[in-house]
Design a protein around this motif. Sequence first.
Motif, short mmCIF file in Angstrom:
data_model
loop_
_atom_site.label_atom_id
_atom_site.label_comp_id
_atom_site.label_asym_id
_atom_site.label_seq_id
_atom_site.Cartn_x
_atom_site.Cartn_y
_atom_site.Cartn_z
N ALA A 683 0.85 -1.20 0.00
CA ALA A 683 0.00 0.00 0.00
C ALA A 683 0.88 1.24 0.00
O ALA A 683 2.01 1.23 0.52
CB ALA A 683 -0.93 0.00 1.21
N LYS A 706 -7.14 8.90 1.52
CA LYS A 706 -8.10 8.41 0.53
C LYS A 706 -7.44 8.13 -0.82
O LYS A 706 -8.08 7.56 -1.70
CB LYS A 706 -9.22 9.45 0.34
N VAL A 710 -3.64 0.20 -3.01
CA VAL A 710 -3.48 -1.09 -2.32
C VAL A 710 -3.40 -2.19 -3.36
O VAL A 710 -4.17 -2.21 -4.33
CB VAL A 710 -4.64 -1.37 -1.35
N LEU A 733 -6.08 -3.78 -5.56
CA LEU A 733 -7.30 -3.82 -4.76
C LEU A 733 -7.92 -2.44 -4.62
O LEU A 733 -9.12 -2.31 -4.42
CB LEU A 733 -7.01 -4.40 -3.37
N ARG A 734 -7.05 -1.43 -4.71
CA ARG A 734 -7.54 -0.04 -4.61
C ARG A 734 -6.71 0.82 -5.54
O ARG A 734 -5.48 0.82 -5.46
CB ARG A 734 -7.43 0.47 -3.17
N ASN A 735 -7.39 1.57 -6.42
CA ASN A 735 -6.72 2.38 -7.43
C ASN A 735 -7.08 3.85 -7.22
O ASN A 735 -8.21 4.26 -7.46
CB ASN A 735 -7.14 1.94 -8.82
N GLN A 742 -15.12 5.04 -6.03
CA GLN A 742 -15.00 3.89 -6.93
C GLN A 742 -13.59 3.29 -6.89
O GLN A 742 -13.23 2.48 -7.74
CB GLN A 742 -15.32 4.31 -8.37
N ARG A 743 -12.81 3.67 -5.90
CA ARG A 743 -11.40 3.30 -5.90
C ARG A 743 -11.16 1.86 -5.44
O ARG A 743 -10.16 1.25 -5.83
CB ARG A 743 -10.61 4.28 -5.05
N TRP A 744 -12.03 1.33 -4.60
CA TRP A 744 -11.89 -0.08 -4.23
C TRP A 744 -12.37 -0.92 -5.40
O TRP A 744 -13.52 -0.87 -5.79
CB TRP A 744 -12.69 -0.41 -2.98
N ILE A 746 -11.78 -4.35 -5.60
CA ILE A 746 -11.72 -5.76 -5.24
C ILE A 746 -12.97 -6.51 -5.71
O ILE A 746 -12.92 -7.70 -6.04
CB ILE A 746 -11.52 -5.92 -3.71
N ASP A 747 -14.11 -5.78 -5.77
CA ASP A 747 -15.35 -6.42 -6.23
C ASP A 747 -15.29 -6.75 -7.72
O ASP A 747 -16.05 -7.59 -8.20
CB ASP A 747 -16.56 -5.51 -5.96
#
Length: 771
Positions: A683, A706, A710, A733-735, A742-744, A746-747
Amino acid sequence: MNKKRNHIKKQCVMCFVLLSLFFVLGCSNTKYLPEEELLYTGGSVTVKDSAINRKDKKALETEMKGLLRIKPNKQFLGLRPKLWIYNIAGEPKKEKGFRYWLRNKVGEPPVLFSKVDLDYNTSVLRNFSENRGYFKTRVHADSTVNNKRVTAEYTVLLKKQYIIKSVTFPDDSLKMSKIIARSSQRSLLKVGKPYDLDIIKSERERIDARLKERGYYFFNPDYILAKVDSSKGDHEVNIRLVIKDEAPVKALTAYKIDKIFVYPNYSLTNDSIVYRKKEIKQYKDFTITDTANTFKPRIFDRAIYFKKGDLYNRKDHNLTLNRFVNLGTFSFVKNEFKISDSIPKTLDSYYYLTLLPQKFIRVEVLGKTNSASYTGSEINVNWNNRNFFRGAELLTFSIFGGADFQLGGPNKGRNIYKLGAETSLTWPRFVSPFNIQGNSEFVPRTKAILRYEYQKRTALYALNSFNASFGYLWKENIRKEHQLNLTDITYVSPNHVTDEYLADIQKDESLGKVIEKQLIFGPTYNYTYTNTMQKRRKNTIYFSGELDLAGNITGLVTGADVKKDNEKLIFDVPFSQYVKIKTDFRHYLKLGQESELASRLIIGAGFAYGNSTTMPTSKQFVVGGTNSIRAFRARSLGPGSYVVPETTSDYLPDQSADLKLEFNTEYRAKLFSIVRGAVFLDAGNIWLLHADPNKPGAEISKNFMKQIAVGAGVGLRFDVSFFILRTDLAIPLRNPSLPDGQRWVIDGVNLGSGSWRKDNLILNIAIGYPF
């Protein structure tokens, strides 16, 4: 409702498969056993003593269990996969081939109960307990058989532990006895503490070390006898330390140094050579026999801590040997002390030094690939002279060249070529107008470097880079190291800039920074602390702190201030002025014999002022790549939430900034043979210190958390002793470049989608661990 039922069905199927796997692997291991043999699955130790609290009893049982021999087959999640592999591989027909490798290198033969000696283990546990002060301990051994598996159970019945009532040190008329008595306050034997044979042994070694610092070269711990009396008191012992009567006279004598002989050209194959008078020189307290006039005599004055008349001590003895080894010119260092024939109670010291080859060439060929789709190679040819000025100076001259080929992506065909040379000279001392003497076992060094590099980026530009530095490297001890460059000068000049690149600069001004002329000079300092070499520690750390000061004094003297249109030039080039700090902290937690949790935290900050408005691109921070946040390509992340314009997307990412925060952690474990596995989480991000209208979202703010990126992944490491080949596969996982909210991502993980894998699966191949 149907979706929920399907989900439950999938979970049930998964549980059934796992249970079946446990059952099959468990049962299959015993069916291969020889007839009438049983599989040994381990031993347990139960301590029975109501006087010990639960925590100490548990620790004692764990320690005793570690003493049991032999060890059972290795387990993973209750299974024995190495044994299973050994069994299914079958007996190979010859001692080579895949089946032989699988059975004997990956697999592990069964540990049979017939090989377990219960009486031996009983004796070991009894001796261990009595050595800890639990006299008259009783140990019972039993075993339990279940479906051709056997466990051994040991029950240890402890009596009350004996406590030290008194400690008496030698009180005879010997001078050494008085030395021992004066050090009694540092004794490891404490009244009121439990009796422990290991502590007594350590106390004898402590006394021996104390005497070695007072001239008693021939003394050793075996000459100290600990008389233990347990006949008086209630579970108490009186310990009396005495010097044994059979200790030889020379062990009871303190010695001084007389003559010192040095043989810098000693041959391991011919140690009986007769030397001529002209080959023997007297320098201060040293008699030097240098057959080839290889060294200037003063080098031995710096390395040897003993002088004639000094009382022998082990500290100077070891410091001298370590200094000779650290000079880097000797392959073998041998030292002897002999009782002098001329003066009573003195020692003659002999140093036999075998030379390494003075001149040698080393060629290094490197193949590399990175997450930015560049693949290439590099060659380095180094010529070395280990004794350039006859003072163990190391002169190195290197030429290097390489090429990185862009084989895919939008940058295909835009290759990178480099060619250069470097020369360095290292002195094994502080080269200074002041006389600086160190007392470390490590030789301090002064190093000067000159370097030139030409780098060509096809169809874009070329850069000429010159570097010169002069500074010192020294170690306080094995844990603490310093590097101070009094000056570090870098000059970068572009040429062959193409019209295409100049046109693109008009679209994105940040591209122009790459080809700006740069002049950077100033001192740098680095401090490193580590105790990772202490293998027995459960927790070890590594810390590195860097300070880079460029143009500070020059800017102050000249009054440079670019914001007031008072920019100063040197050789028609504006010099850089900034302060940069970086810290790198690592923690290693040993979880088992072959597993650990490794973590790293990097914090960096750079501040440009005076003659500069921004940090030089080469000195700014970047993230992403094989040794950073592995789910993002090298130098392609940040700053902040900044999104690279499509107009510059054809170029190799080169996103840099003034501030950096990065955290990495990974679990490492041995899988089998040379293969190790890892699961990791990375991270972090970089930020600009001040807002840039051309890079919206790149500056640091109170909401910087924020904008943290990750990534996670798994990796394999192939340890072939002299290097480690690492392959890490990571996904984001996070951009932070996506809109807030909308940064996570992983979904959105979809390993079954080819387009998703192409955009998100990042393969990193590298040499060595990332940290």
